[in-house]
Scaffold this motif. Structure first.
Motif, PDB file in Angstrom:
ATOM      1  N   UNK A 344       0.781  -1.008   0.120  1.00  0.00           N
ATOM      2  CA  UNK A 344       0.127  -0.033  -0.058  1.00  0.00           C
ATOM      3  C   UNK A 344       1.004   1.202   0.003  1.00  0.00           C
ATOM      4  N   UNK A 345       2.056   1.057   0.818  1.00  0.00           N
ATOM      5  CA  UNK A 345       2.887   2.298   0.831  1.00  0.00           C
ATOM      6  C   UNK A 345       3.398   2.499  -0.668  1.00  0.00           C
ATOM      7  N   UNK A 346       3.981   1.516  -1.464  1.00  0.00           N
ATOM      8  CA  UNK A 346       4.287   1.662  -2.754  1.00  0.00           C
ATOM      9  C   UNK A 346       3.231   2.202  -3.733  1.00  0.00           C
ATOM     10  N   UNK A 349       2.449   6.041  -3.488  1.00  0.00           N
ATOM     11  CA  UNK A 349       3.154   7.037  -4.308  1.00  0.00           C
ATOM     12  C   UNK A 349       2.666   7.436  -5.469  1.00  0.00           C
ATOM     13  N   UNK A 350       1.442   6.673  -6.006  1.00  0.00           N
ATOM     14  CA  UNK A 350       0.867   7.225  -7.195  1.00  0.00           C
ATOM     15  C   UNK A 350      -0.448   7.631  -7.157  1.00  0.00           C
ATOM     16  N   UNK A 351      -1.264   6.883  -5.835  1.00  0.00           N
ATOM     17  CA  UNK A 351      -2.684   7.518  -6.002  1.00  0.00           C
ATOM     18  C   UNK A 351      -3.062   7.964  -4.498  1.00  0.00           C
ATOM     19  N   UNK A 352      -3.957   8.622  -4.501  1.00  0.00           N
ATOM     20  CA  UNK A 352      -4.286   9.045  -3.184  1.00  0.00           C
ATOM     21  C   UNK A 352      -4.842   8.059  -2.193  1.00  0.00           C
ATOM     22  N   UNK A 425     -14.701  10.468  -5.527  1.00  0.00           N
ATOM     23  CA  UNK A 425     -13.180  10.345  -5.350  1.00  0.00           C
ATOM     24  C   UNK A 425     -12.880   9.651  -4.335  1.00  0.00           C
ATOM     25  N   UNK A 426     -13.794   9.567  -3.041  1.00  0.00           N
ATOM     26  CA  UNK A 426     -13.294   9.132  -2.057  1.00  0.00           C
ATOM     27  C   UNK A 426     -13.488   7.546  -1.933  1.00  0.00           C
ATOM     28  N   UNK A 427     -14.223   7.067  -2.681  1.00  0.00           N
ATOM     29  CA  UNK A 427     -14.604   5.648  -2.702  1.00  0.00           C
ATOM     30  C   UNK A 427     -13.158   4.773  -3.174  1.00  0.00           C
ATOM     31  N   UNK A 428     -12.728   5.305  -4.327  1.00  0.00           N
ATOM     32  CA  UNK A 428     -11.583   4.294  -4.986  1.00  0.00           C
ATOM     33  C   UNK A 428     -10.458   3.954  -3.821  1.00  0.00           C
ATOM     34  N   UNK A 429      -9.857   4.959  -3.043  1.00  0.00           N
ATOM     35  CA  UNK A 429      -9.137   4.725  -2.227  1.00  0.00           C
ATOM     36  C   UNK A 429      -9.281   3.350  -1.195  1.00  0.00           C
TER      37      UNK A 429
END
Length: 859
Positions: A344-346, A349-352, A425-429
């Motif tokens: 998840x850390x990796x 670096x690319x998504x919110x 926007x908040x759902x995909x994370x």
């Protein structure tokens, strides 16, 4: 206590005819054959597999510890891309950055905010922020202090210019100021500052002189005519509250340092003696509210996680009746979570990613991983009771439990994957956490647990009391499960009718409840919430949650950042039309800066700083609309609809306006949420249906599974509404049904899959549908109930959070899982299986060869 390792020989198998278990046959189907080959390879190299995991965990752990660095404190916006509110938001950021969502408000409460301590606070805070303005991290600051300072600076600049025009030397300039004071063109209180400004060698000294005067002079008796309406927006009518706004730029990063601003303001207040007189400082606004909520959630995480581990450990002790399997199961899953957090850390670096992403992933992984490991080790015990040696038992347990685990994990991954398609926007994370976490805990449970069983054998169940006994069929639990199965057989019709009838009042309760996305109502008790409530109480909701109309001016309306004569007339007419819309309290615009029409002379005297809120230098216009109703009320949404019609019909000649602001964002977010909800449910339903149809070779079993998930969700949401809204009087978050349904479409599948795959295996062994169903309830009831308690305990600990959103998520998910794993899987599902009998397994051939369970003869 007994040690199971003392037994040299495996337990003798029990004849199937005594109501106990039937030893499973050989692996059938492509999945089971593949799992058999996989399990055999694991059994040959258990130490290698464990060593590989140990190395992987050791490598990933340091990187996993830096996960917080990849998280944002601001989360994802509820502004839906492609909507008018999104376009209005973008225009505001570009043309009016100081009025975007990156504006933070400092709220000061005091017996009288016009006293010297508060004046000094605002002056010193503005000086501290000057460096951030110079660095480009802060766009603008404004307060009553800056208004009085700027008004003084403008006056002193005029005096300075006239004095230097009248005389070249300092003495002559001072004499000019004295004459102006005598003629009362300069107030006597300003005589000394005017002399200093007039004689200063550099004009840059004027703001400093003006700032000192604004700090030292009582605002209640200020010698210059101040912009009264502007001051009223910053100092409350009772003089007990005052505001200062700080507008951050993108250069300050995604997470501006709100905590620094709060600490700085409080330190300055304490140094000036304001704290001793009862003054308080709060920092609020959208940035601060989200920041404080995430800080609270992060602080709660350690408590919730500790409680979850304790609950799960106790359940495992009771389930296994031994210490070692409880410890090993928690260790396997807990350590494997370091690998998922590194992944998840990796990804972060690319998504919110947000703190909520980690929270949801932690508890879903913990519950699901322990469930999978429990199922496999429990199946090992059953295989030993059926007479297999330890190695063979571990292989067969991996084959038969592994299929259920793969199906269950596939359903969960599908549910989380569906969230990535949401436009909100908040759902995909949330989906990222599940997509990374579930495959990793599945891999850990499906590799580490069998290898430990092969290496340790029955010692895996050491330090216990009869852990290898027939726990499913003996004792109180066995008797209870047999009574439950018999009750389902005798009262199957009444059970189905009762469950459906009980769903109706819950469905009506859910349908009649009005939920909200109000960030204040849903936020925990924080400094920013307290400040927000002060602003709303003193200035009204519209002061902090207005509706805006923004757009590029039509040709001829604005020239060089200033309204033309024709532009002033057009903007004034549109302002009056907007103000006449029912439900509108007032409208601020370039011609009505504070809801009132200003003359051309007043507008000219106001200068650029005031008009910058309504006309940008690139020709963008901004109208600020205050509504009569709560911004999240249905009446407010109706008012915004009427405003849209006015701007569509009469915006021509002024600008093509986009409507944005709190109410519009909420409307469009709700519409997108509803639309994406049905899309996600459809996608997950179709995916799960197809997967289970071909795996279980049935049409009705997958359909009933999806229907029972919906049933448990309705019950869970209904109970959550009863607890939080009707009992505690709290708001219900609007995405609760969506969150529960999508996650339960994955998590809730586990228990039916455990049960139905056992029924299928028993049918294949030659039992009738009735015999197979009743025996499967007994065989799997204990592990399903325990697994449900584990998952409910893990997810339910989110209810301990101080954040209302997590409280409702935790309560809703915990209730849904508990209901699903107990009364629904133990009563409703067996009743429907017994009602439909062979039709459970009906499946058109589709040209695919395979054994049809609906063709298996009874008995």
């Amino acid at each position: 206590m007994t040690n199971p390792t003392r037994a040299a020989d495996p337990p003798a198998p029990t004849p199937p005819g005594d109501g106990s278990r039937v030893p499973p046959g050989a692996a059938r189907g492509a999945v089971q054959r593949a799992l058999h080959r996989f399990a055999e390879r694991l059994a040959r190299r258990p130490k290698t597999v464990i060593l590989a995991w140990a190395v992987l965990i050791a490598v990933c752990t340091p990187y996993a510890m830096g996960l917080d660095d990849a998280l944002t404190d601001q989360g994802a916006s509820k502004v839906v891309p492609g909507t008018s509110s999104a376009r209005a938001d973008e225009l505001t950021k570009k043309a009016f950055p100081h009025r975007s969502e990156r504006e933070v408000t400092v709220v000061v409460e005091a017996p009288d905010v016009r006293d010297g301590e508060v004046r000094s606070l605002f002056a010193q805070l503005d000086a501290r922020l000057a460096k951030l303005r110079a660095d480009g991290e802060v766009e603008r600051t404004s307060s009553a202090y800056t208004l009085y300072r700027d008004a003084t600076a403008a006056f002193l600049t005029g005096v300075r210019d006239r004095a230097r025009a009248a005389a070249d030397d300092p003495a002559g300039q001072r004499a000019f100021v004295d004459r102006e004071v005598a003629a009362e063109r300069v107030p006597a209180a300003l005589a000394a500052p005017a002399r200093e400004a007039a004689t200063a060698p550099d004009a840059a000294a004027v703001p400093r002189v003006a700032g000192k005067f604004a700090t030292d002079t009582d605002w209640r008796d200020f010698p210059l005519p101040g912009p009264g309406d502007a001051v009223a927006r910053l100092i409350s009518g009772d003089g007990k509250s005052a505001l200062a706004s700080v507008s951050y730029t993108d250069k300050a990063g995604a997470d501006p340092d709100v905590e620094w601003l709060r600490d700085t303001a409080r330190d300055l207040l304490a140094e000036g003696g304001g704290s001793a007189k009862g003054a308080e400082v709060h920092v609020t606004g959208e940035l601060a509210l989200i920041h404080d909520t995430y800080e609270k959630a992060e602080a709660d995480n350690s408590l919730m996680e500790s409680v979850a581990y304790v609950i799960i450990f106790v359940i495992l002790l009771v389930f296994f009746r031994a210490l070692v399997p409880a410890v090993l199961t928690l260790a396997v899953i807990g350590l494997s979570m370091n690998v998922s957090q590194a992944g998840l850390h990796a990804l972060g670096e690319h998504v919110t990613l947000t703190q909520f992403t980690v929270t949801i992933m932690t508890f879903v992984m913990l519950g699901a991983g322990v469930d999978y490991s429990m199922l496999l080790s429990s199946r090992y015990r059953q295989e030993r009771l059926a007479g297999r040696d330890p190695r063979e038992a571990a292989v067969h347990a991996t084959v038969h439990a592994g299929e259920s685990m793969l199906l269950a994990a596939g359903a969960v991954a599908l549910a989380f994957g569906a969230t990535l398609l949401s436009p909100v926007d908040w759902i995909p994370p949330l989906g990222y956490g599940g997509l990374i976490g579930i495959p990793i805990v599945l891999a850990a449970a499906l590799t580490l647990t069998p290898c430990l069983l092969v290496l340790l054998g029955d010692r895996f169940f050491a330090v216990g009391r009869g852990p290898l006994a027939d726990l499913e069929h003996t004792g109180a639990m066995g008797r209870h499960l047999r009574r439950t199965a018999e009750f389902a057989r005798r009262r199957k019709v009444w059970i189905v009718v009762a469950f459906l009838a009980a769903t109706i009042p819950f469905a009506l309760l859910v349908a009649g409840n009005r939920s909200t996305s109000d960030p204040v109502a849903l936020s925990p008790a924080t400094d920013s919430r307290e400040g927000f409530e002060v602003v709303a109480d003193q200035w009204g909701d519209a002061a902090v949650m207005p509706t805006i109309a923004v757009g590029r001016a039509d040709p001829g309306v604005v020239r060089d950042g200033v309204l033309t004569a024709e532009g002033r007339q057009a903007v004034s007419r549109l302002t009056e039309r907007l103000n006449a819309v029912p439900g509108v309290a007032s409208v601020d615009s370039a011609t009505h800066p504070f809801g009132k029409r200003w003359s051309d002379g007043q507008l000219a005297d106001a200068g650029r700083p005031l008009l910058d809120d309504y006309v940008s230098r690139d020709g963008t216009l901004r109208f600020v609309v205050a509504l009569d109703d709560d911004p999240y009320a249905k009446e407010a949404a109706a008012t915004v609809s009427r405003l849209e019609r006015v701007t569509d019909q009469q915006g021509g000649g002024v600008a093509e306006l986009e409507i944005g602001g709190t109410t519009q964002v909420d409307r469009q977010y709700g519409n997108a949420l509803s639309s994406s909800f049905w899309q996600m449910v459809a996608l997950v339903s179709v995916g799960v249906f197809v997967m289970l149809m071909f795996t279980l070779r049935s049409l009705l079993v997958p359909l009933r599974l999806i229907a029972t998930i919906m049933l448990s969700n309705v019950w869970a949401v209904g109970l959550t509404v009863l607890i939080f809204h009707h009992w505690r009087g709290e708001a219900i978050i609007d995405d609760l049904p969506i969150f529960l349904t999508v996650l339960m479409m994955g998590l809730g599948m586990d228990y039916e899959i455990f049960l139905v795959t056992r029924v299928r295996d028993l049918l294949r062994s030659g039992l009738s549908q009735e015999e197979a169903t009743m025996r499967a309830v007994v065989d799997t009831g204990r592990v399903i109930n325990a697994a449900g308690l584990v998952m409910a305990g893990s997810l339910g600990t989110m209810a301990l959070s101080s954040t209302l959103m997590l409280q409702e998520y935790g309560a809703g998910l915990g209730l849904a899982v508990l209901l699903d794993a107990t009364v629904i899987r133990m009563l409703f599902v067996p009743a429907t299986l017994l009602l439909l009998r062979k039709y459970n397994w009906w499946l058109p051939s589709f040209g695919v060869r395979g054994r049809r369970l609906d063709k298996v003869p009874a008995g």
